[in-house]
Design a protein around this motif. Structure first.
Motif, PDB file in Angstrom:
ATOM      1  N   UNK A  87       0.822  -1.212   0.000  1.00 34.88           N
ATOM      2  CA  UNK A  87       0.000   0.000   0.000  1.00 34.88           C
ATOM      3  C   UNK A  87       0.858   1.265   0.000  1.00 34.88           C
ATOM      4  N   UNK A  88       2.170   1.082  -0.194  1.00 36.48           N
ATOM      5  CA  UNK A  88       3.109   2.207  -0.212  1.00 36.48           C
ATOM      6  C   UNK A  88       3.076   2.992   1.100  1.00 36.48           C
ATOM      7  N   UNK A  89       3.079   2.232   2.195  1.00 33.82           N
ATOM      8  CA  UNK A  89       3.105   2.824   3.538  1.00 33.82           C
ATOM      9  C   UNK A  89       4.291   2.232   4.306  1.00 33.82           C
ATOM     10  N   UNK A  90       5.519   2.515   3.860  1.00 32.01           N
ATOM     11  CA  UNK A  90       6.694   1.908   4.514  1.00 32.01           C
ATOM     12  C   UNK A  90       6.832   2.278   5.984  1.00 32.01           C
ATOM     13  N   UNK A  91       6.293   3.438   6.386  1.00 32.17           N
ATOM     14  CA  UNK A  91       6.398   3.832   7.794  1.00 32.17           C
ATOM     15  C   UNK A  91       5.621   2.870   8.684  1.00 32.17           C
ATOM     16  N   UNK A  92       4.534   2.275   8.164  1.00 29.67           N
ATOM     17  CA  UNK A  92       3.781   1.289   8.938  1.00 29.67           C
ATOM     18  C   UNK A  92       4.605   0.032   9.158  1.00 29.67           C
ATOM     19  N   UNK A  93       5.312  -0.395   8.102  1.00 31.04           N
ATOM     20  CA  UNK A  93       6.178  -1.569   8.232  1.00 31.04           C
ATOM     21  C   UNK A  93       7.279  -1.297   9.252  1.00 31.04           C
ATOM     22  N   UNK A  94       7.785  -0.069   9.241  1.00 28.74           N
ATOM     23  CA  UNK A  94       8.834   0.301  10.195  1.00 28.74           C
ATOM     24  C   UNK A  94       8.302   0.279  11.618  1.00 28.74           C
ATOM     25  N   UNK A  95       7.056   0.669  11.790  1.00 30.91           N
ATOM     26  CA  UNK A  95       6.440   0.636  13.116  1.00 30.91           C
ATOM     27  C   UNK A  95       6.354  -0.799  13.645  1.00 30.91           C
ATOM     28  N   UNK A  96       5.992  -1.723  12.761  1.00 31.50           N
ATOM     29  CA  UNK A  96       5.909  -3.134  13.166  1.00 31.50           C
ATOM     30  C   UNK A  96       7.296  -3.652  13.526  1.00 31.50           C
ATOM     31  N   UNK A  97       8.302  -3.241  12.749  1.00 31.10           N
ATOM     32  CA  UNK A  97       9.678  -3.634  13.068  1.00 31.10           C
ATOM     33  C   UNK A  97      10.100  -3.085  14.432  1.00 31.10           C
ATOM     34  N   UNK A  98       9.686  -1.869  14.726  1.00 30.58           N
ATOM     35  CA  UNK A  98      10.024  -1.289  16.037  1.00 30.58           C
ATOM     36  C   UNK A  98       9.388  -2.091  17.168  1.00 30.58           C
ATOM     37  N   UNK A 149       8.841  -5.325  17.127  1.00 34.47           N
ATOM     38  CA  UNK A 149       9.653  -6.533  17.294  1.00 34.47           C
ATOM     39  C   UNK A 149      10.957  -6.190  18.014  1.00 34.47           C
ATOM     40  N   UNK A 150      11.542  -5.047  17.661  1.00 33.77           N
ATOM     41  CA  UNK A 150      12.758  -4.603  18.349  1.00 33.77           C
ATOM     42  C   UNK A 150      12.504  -4.401  19.846  1.00 33.77           C
ATOM     43  N   UNK A 151      11.337  -3.872  20.184  1.00 34.90           N
ATOM     44  CA  UNK A 151      11.009  -3.655  21.599  1.00 34.90           C
ATOM     45  C   UNK A 151      10.952  -4.976  22.351  1.00 34.90           C
ATOM     46  N   UNK A 152      10.533  -6.038  21.666  1.00 36.61           N
ATOM     47  CA  UNK A 152      10.512  -7.363  22.297  1.00 36.61           C
ATOM     48  C   UNK A 152      11.930  -7.845  22.563  1.00 36.61           C
ATOM     49  N   UNK A 192      21.767  -0.953  13.761  1.00 33.79           N
ATOM     50  CA  UNK A 192      22.219  -2.024  14.654  1.00 33.79           C
ATOM     51  C   UNK A 192      21.219  -3.164  14.560  1.00 33.79           C
ATOM     52  N   UNK A 193      21.695  -4.382  14.331  1.00 29.88           N
ATOM     53  CA  UNK A 193      20.796  -5.521  14.119  1.00 29.88           C
ATOM     54  C   UNK A 193      20.103  -5.932  15.408  1.00 29.88           C
ATOM     55  N   UNK A 194      18.993  -6.621  15.247  1.00 33.20           N
ATOM     56  CA  UNK A 194      18.215  -7.060  16.400  1.00 33.20           C
ATOM     57  C   UNK A 194      19.007  -8.039  17.259  1.00 33.20           C
ATOM     58  N   UNK A 207      12.529 -11.101  10.993  1.00 30.07           N
ATOM     59  CA  UNK A 207      12.991 -11.109  12.381  1.00 30.07           C
ATOM     60  C   UNK A 207      14.464 -10.716  12.425  1.00 30.07           C
ATOM     61  N   UNK A 208      15.335 -11.576  11.913  1.00 25.59           N
ATOM     62  CA  UNK A 208      16.777 -11.329  12.040  1.00 25.59           C
ATOM     63  C   UNK A 208      17.263 -10.217  11.138  1.00 25.59           C
ATOM     64  N   UNK A 209      16.465  -9.798  10.158  1.00 21.25           N
ATOM     65  CA  UNK A 209      16.899  -8.727   9.251  1.00 21.25           C
ATOM     66  C   UNK A 209      16.542  -7.336   9.770  1.00 21.25           C
ATOM     67  N   UNK A 210      15.892  -7.264  10.923  1.00 20.85           N
ATOM     68  CA  UNK A 210      15.464  -5.976  11.470  1.00 20.85           C
ATOM     69  C   UNK A 210      16.652  -5.243  12.103  1.00 20.85           C
TER      70      UNK A 210
END
Length: 396
Positions: free
Chosen positions: A196-207, A209-212, A241-243, A232-235
């Motif tokens: 949907x061309x909303x990369x910021x949403x994908x970044x939010x989901x990655x954040x 996972x990083x918080x976990x 800095x990698x997860x 997971x490991x590519x975040x």
């Protein structure tokens, strides 16, 4: 007796600003939106945000003839099904929901959670948390209620449009929506964001996972991995800095080791699935005899299928029988649309032999998928299963 009414303008403002509900109340930023200026506004936002956004998503998707009646029924069911602890906290203005191992996201599968330790060769390190039959039934029901018949959760819908930074992360934390869900096109909510061309949403989901990883609890990552979540490991964080490095820097050695070895485990899962497609029974038996064999059996791929799903689609009776003998709980695991191995078997040419093996080992003929279909539906309507078989043939 005096009554307090909420005017229509206030209610409309609440609905129109539903995205802002998550996060603003808990951090005290009530001045950012006029509907939060009063204690009344805070009360409604804290207590109605979650059920309303779910109900409105259902209404928008299903377009019932009488949306008001649908909303009333939905909220009534929500009241009966919510957690007693949640009900006891109703009315409090601070609705911060910590991430805990009791959240739906951490209870994803209805067949028990396995704690996996990779690369140590110690079979005794795999332990299973058994879930009672009653809990399994409730779990299965919850999975069906979380998504529509196309496999989409409210996070899928939310990811298709823009939000302020951090809004989706708050949504995930507050609602405990499962980020691993795949829709009928095999898309996670993160995939929908990018399409949907909303990369910021994908970044939010990655954040999220990083918080976990910062917390360091192993269980969320075990579930993400077993459900086939592929980011997971590519975040990395904003400083690249990698997860895995983040987990190590925080002193979470067990998690850091898990993340370092996850690629190897995923490659072994893919090899197992490929050997099933090729009919290499000997190599299949070798792989599942590994210390992580049960994890590999239940682990899902990009299509949301386990090794048993693939074995049924390939109509390999020997492998199917071997798998269900090793791990009968595989019979309860659904694919991206919650179709079990028995759903698949009923649409194959080997229906008699495969269904007999599965039913004898405990497969339920009454289990429904997301479209409300029991396995017998696919006996008369084989097109969906034939299409899945073609997909597996293309993957060889």
């Amino acid at each position: 007796m005096a009554q307090t009414f909420v005017d229509r303008e206030f209610f409309n403002s609440l609905i129109n600003n539903i995205d802002d509900i998550f996060g603003q109340v808990e951090n005290g930023s009530s001045q950012m939106n006029p509907i939060f200026k009063t204690e009344q506004g805070k009360y409604l936002a804290n207590n109605l945000a979650d059920p309303l956004i779910k109900a409105l998503t259902e209404i928008a998707n299903k377009r019932p003839e009488d949306p008001v009646a649908f909303l009333a029924d939905y909220l009534q069911n929500y009241m009966h099904q919510r957690d007693p602890a949640e009900a006891s906290n109703s009315g409090k203005t601070n609705s911060t929901a910590p991430i805990t191992s009791n959240s739906p996201m951490l209870r994803r599968t209805g067949m028990g959670l396995q704690s996996v330790h990779i690369g140590n060769g110690d079979e005794d390190r795999i332990e299973e948390d058994h879930i009672s039959i009653a809990d399994e039934e409730e779990e299965s029901h919850a999975n069906l209620d979380d998504r529509d018949e196309h496999g989409q959760s409210m996070l899928h819908f939310a990811c298709a449009r823009s939000h302020r930074r951090g809004a989706l992360m708050h949504l995930i934390e507050e609602s405990n929506v499962d980020i691993t869900y795949r829709d009928e096109l095999y898309r996670t909510a993160r995939d929908v964001s990018l399409q949907a061309n909303q990369p910021s949403n994908a970044k939010d989901i990655d954040r999220y996972v990083l918080s976990l990883a910062v917390i360091g609890d192993m269980k969320p990552f075990e579930i993400l991995a077993v459900e086939g979540y592929d980011h997971i490991v590519d975040i990395t964080d904003d400083s690249e800095v990698s997860i895995g490095e983040i987990a190590a820097e925080r002193g979470h050695d067990e998690l850091a080791n898990f993340l370092r070895n996850l690629r190897t485990l995923e490659e072994l899962r893919e090899e197992l699935h490929q050997m099933i497609r090729d009919g290499n029974v000997g190599r299949v038996r070798e792989i599942v005899a590994d210390s992580n064999g049960k994890w590999l059996l239940k682990a899902k791929n990009y299509y949301g299928r386990t090794a048993l799903h693939i074995a049924v689609l390939k109509e390999n009776e020997e492998i199917v029988e071997h798998f269900v003998s090793l791990y009968p709980d595989l019979l309860k695991i659904g694919d991206n649309l919650e179709r079990t191995a028995l759903h698949y078997a009923m649409g194959t040419n080997a229906i008699e032999s495969l269904s007999r093996i599965l039913i004898q080992k405990g497969a339920k003929r009454t289990t429904k998928d997301l479209k409300g279909r029991q396995p017998s539906y696919y006996f008369m309507n084989k097109a969906d299963i034939l299409r899945l078989q073609e997909e597996e043939e293309e993957n060889r």
